[in-house]
Design a protein around this motif. Structure first.
Motif, short mmCIF file in Angstrom:
data_model
loop_
_atom_site.label_atom_id
_atom_site.label_comp_id
_atom_site.label_asym_id
_atom_site.label_seq_id
_atom_site.Cartn_x
_atom_site.Cartn_y
_atom_site.Cartn_z
N VAL A 1 -1.74 -3.42 -0.46
CA VAL A 1 -1.75 -2.45 0.79
C VAL A 1 -1.32 -1.22 0.68
N ARG A 2 -0.17 -1.04 0.08
CA ARG A 2 0.56 0.19 -0.19
C ARG A 2 -0.42 1.04 -0.99
N ARG A 3 -1.11 0.62 -1.97
CA ARG A 3 -1.89 1.44 -2.78
C ARG A 3 -3.04 2.10 -2.11
N ALA A 4 -3.56 0.89 -1.08
CA ALA A 4 -4.78 1.46 0.02
C ALA A 4 -4.11 2.61 0.77
N VAL A 5 -3.04 2.62 1.43
CA VAL A 5 -2.37 3.56 2.24
C VAL A 5 -2.31 4.70 1.46
N LYS A 6 -1.82 4.67 0.38
CA LYS A 6 -1.44 5.97 -0.51
C LYS A 6 -2.89 6.32 -1.00
N ALA A 7 -3.80 5.79 -0.99
CA ALA A 7 -5.38 6.41 -1.37
C ALA A 7 -5.74 6.94 -0.25
N GLY A 8 -5.14 6.84 1.27
CA GLY A 8 -5.59 7.48 2.31
C GLY A 8 -6.25 6.73 3.21
N VAL A 9 -6.29 5.37 3.11
CA VAL A 9 -7.13 4.68 4.15
C VAL A 9 -6.35 4.61 5.35
N GLY A 10 -7.23 4.96 6.31
CA GLY A 10 -6.45 5.33 7.88
C GLY A 10 -5.95 6.49 8.04
N ALA A 11 -5.99 7.27 7.10
CA ALA A 11 -5.10 8.59 7.50
C ALA A 11 -6.15 9.63 8.12
N GLY A 12 -7.43 9.25 8.31
CA GLY A 12 -8.31 10.22 9.05
C GLY A 12 -8.35 11.44 8.23
N THR A 13 -8.52 11.22 7.08
CA THR A 13 -8.98 12.59 6.00
C THR A 13 -10.32 12.90 6.22
N ASP A 14 -10.77 13.97 6.17
CA ASP A 14 -11.93 14.58 6.18
C ASP A 14 -12.64 14.27 4.68
N LEU A 15 -13.48 13.56 4.84
CA LEU A 15 -14.29 13.17 3.50
C LEU A 15 -15.71 13.83 3.23
N GLY A 16 -16.17 14.71 4.30
CA GLY A 16 -17.44 15.16 4.33
C GLY A 16 -18.41 14.16 4.18
N ALA B 1 -13.58 21.04 -2.17
CA ALA B 1 -12.73 20.41 -3.24
C ALA B 1 -11.85 19.38 -2.50
N ALA B 2 -11.24 19.78 -1.55
CA ALA B 2 -10.67 18.85 -0.82
C ALA B 2 -11.01 17.37 -0.49
N GLN B 3 -12.37 17.70 -0.12
CA GLN B 3 -13.35 16.30 0.22
C GLN B 3 -13.28 15.52 -0.90
N LYS B 4 -13.81 16.37 -2.14
CA LYS B 4 -13.86 15.74 -3.40
C LYS B 4 -12.82 14.99 -3.77
N SER B 5 -11.70 15.42 -3.59
CA SER B 5 -10.26 15.02 -4.07
C SER B 5 -9.93 13.63 -3.23
N ALA B 6 -10.09 13.66 -1.94
CA ALA B 6 -9.99 12.76 -0.95
C ALA B 6 -11.01 11.38 -1.44
N ARG B 7 -12.17 11.72 -1.65
CA ARG B 7 -13.32 10.75 -1.88
C ARG B 7 -13.00 10.19 -3.55
N GLU B 8 -12.32 10.91 -4.25
CA GLU B 8 -11.92 10.44 -5.73
C GLU B 8 -10.86 9.41 -5.38
N LYS B 9 -9.83 9.74 -4.71
CA LYS B 9 -8.74 8.59 -4.33
C LYS B 9 -9.55 7.44 -4.20
N LEU B 10 -10.20 7.32 -2.98
CA LEU B 10 -11.00 5.97 -2.61
C LEU B 10 -11.83 5.53 -3.52
N SER B 11 -12.55 6.24 -4.33
CA SER B 11 -13.23 5.73 -5.48
C SER B 11 -12.15 4.90 -6.53
N HIS B 12 -11.12 5.50 -6.86
CA HIS B 12 -10.07 4.88 -7.90
C HIS B 12 -9.56 3.67 -7.11
N LEU B 13 -9.51 3.75 -5.83
CA LEU B 13 -9.12 2.35 -5.03
C LEU B 13 -9.95 1.33 -5.39
#
Length: 296
Positions: free
Chosen positions: A108-123, A162-174
């Motif tokens: 769960v901590r890993r998911a939160v750290k990856a940005g789940v629920g953070a409202g990040t713009d994923l494009g 670049a920011a959207q790609k970075s955010a999506r990469e974190k979710l892909s790693h999760l």
């Protein structure tokens, strides 16, 4: 059964409905700190991955099974591999395993750290009719979700920042970490692997239609008497001709036993008519058809 599958990559179905790609309203607020697993009920979802959208038939929407569900008591339910045969089996191959409370907390901590629920713009990649990967996590602030459209598709059109790609990469790693929990959590961390035993099962019904000649030539299955509540049941959506019934106890066991001998093309007889039925075992946090009506 042998080594269970931890693959939760999307298998995009073939016909009819395009995903809603925007982030849900729950993403608008930042996620709180994850609660300890002990604070969650045994049947409360700590972390879940589902796939929504793509081209799908109306009856396949409510019958979808989450790719991964992790519960407060450490149960982990996934959909295992299915034999590449046609017609396919009538029942999904649901597998259950168990992890420790500490590992639930860690994921769960890993998911939160990856940005789940953070409202990040994923494009949104310029890809038509792809599936959306939905991550759900329970935090102190409540249940938070993040939708990532076409998460595993390349940005060939170059529309992502670049920011959207970075955010999506974190979710892909999760997602990759959740695809192989034994590797992610370490040797011996995942135990009690075996088939999931549902106590309630739903039948999602539509009128049976005559099969094409090439299917008939393969040997169309004979109608089977439906052993559950009378079909088609109440409509899940007033605008779509898809009904649903839920069976438990002796009826539920009878449905599961009959479906175990059937396939996806089996016509089910009920009330003097024949029906196509998608059999959907309910998960621990689900109690009936109303839960399936929320699927997208």
């Amino acid at each position: 059964m042998g080594r269970s599958s931890w693959a939760v990559a999307a298998a995009v179905p073939l016909v009819m409905l395009v995903s809603a790609c925007a982030q849900p309203a729950a993403d608008a607020a930042p996620a709180g700190s994850p609660p300890a697993a002990e604070a969650l009920g045994a049947d409360e979802v700590a972390l879940r991955v589902t796939h929504a959208g793509g081209f799908v038939t109306p009856q396949s929407i409510p019958s979808r099974v989450p790719a991964l569900s992790i519960y407060g008591d450490g149960r982990v339910i996934t959909e295992g591999p299915v034999a590449a045969i046609y017609p396919g089996p009538a029942l999904p191959n649901l597998q259950q395993a168990r992890i420790s409370a500490a590992d639930v907390d860690a994921l769960v901590r890993r998911a939160v750290k990856a940005g789940v629920g953070a409202g990040t713009d994923l494009g949104q990649p310029a890809v038509a009719d792809a599936a959306t990967t939905r991550f759900v996590v329970t935090t102190e602030g409540g249940v938070r979700t993040t939708d990532a459209y076409a998460l595993e598709m390349p940005d060939d059109a170059g529309v992502l920042t670049a920011a959207q790609k970075s955010a999506r990469e974190k979710l892909s790693h999760l997602l990759a970490a959740l695809q192989d929990l034994p590797k992610t959590l370490g040797k011996g961390a995942v135990s009690e692997e075996g088939g999931y035993q549902a106590t309630v099962v739903a039948g999602i019904a539509t009128p049976y239609t005559r099969q094409p000649e090439n299917v008939v030539e393969l040997g169309a299955p004979a109608p089977v008497a439906w052993p559950g509540p009378a079909l088609p049941g109440a409509r899940l959506n007033p605008n779509v001709d898809v009904g649903c019934v839920a069976a438990s106890g002796d009826q539920g066991r009878a449905v599961l036993a009959a479906a175990g001998k059937a396939n996806a093309m089996t016509p089910w007889a009920s009330g003097g008519k024949q029906w196509s039925v998608q059999v959907r075992p309910l998960l621990p946090d689900e109690s009936g058809c109303a839960d399936l009506a929320k699927q997208e």
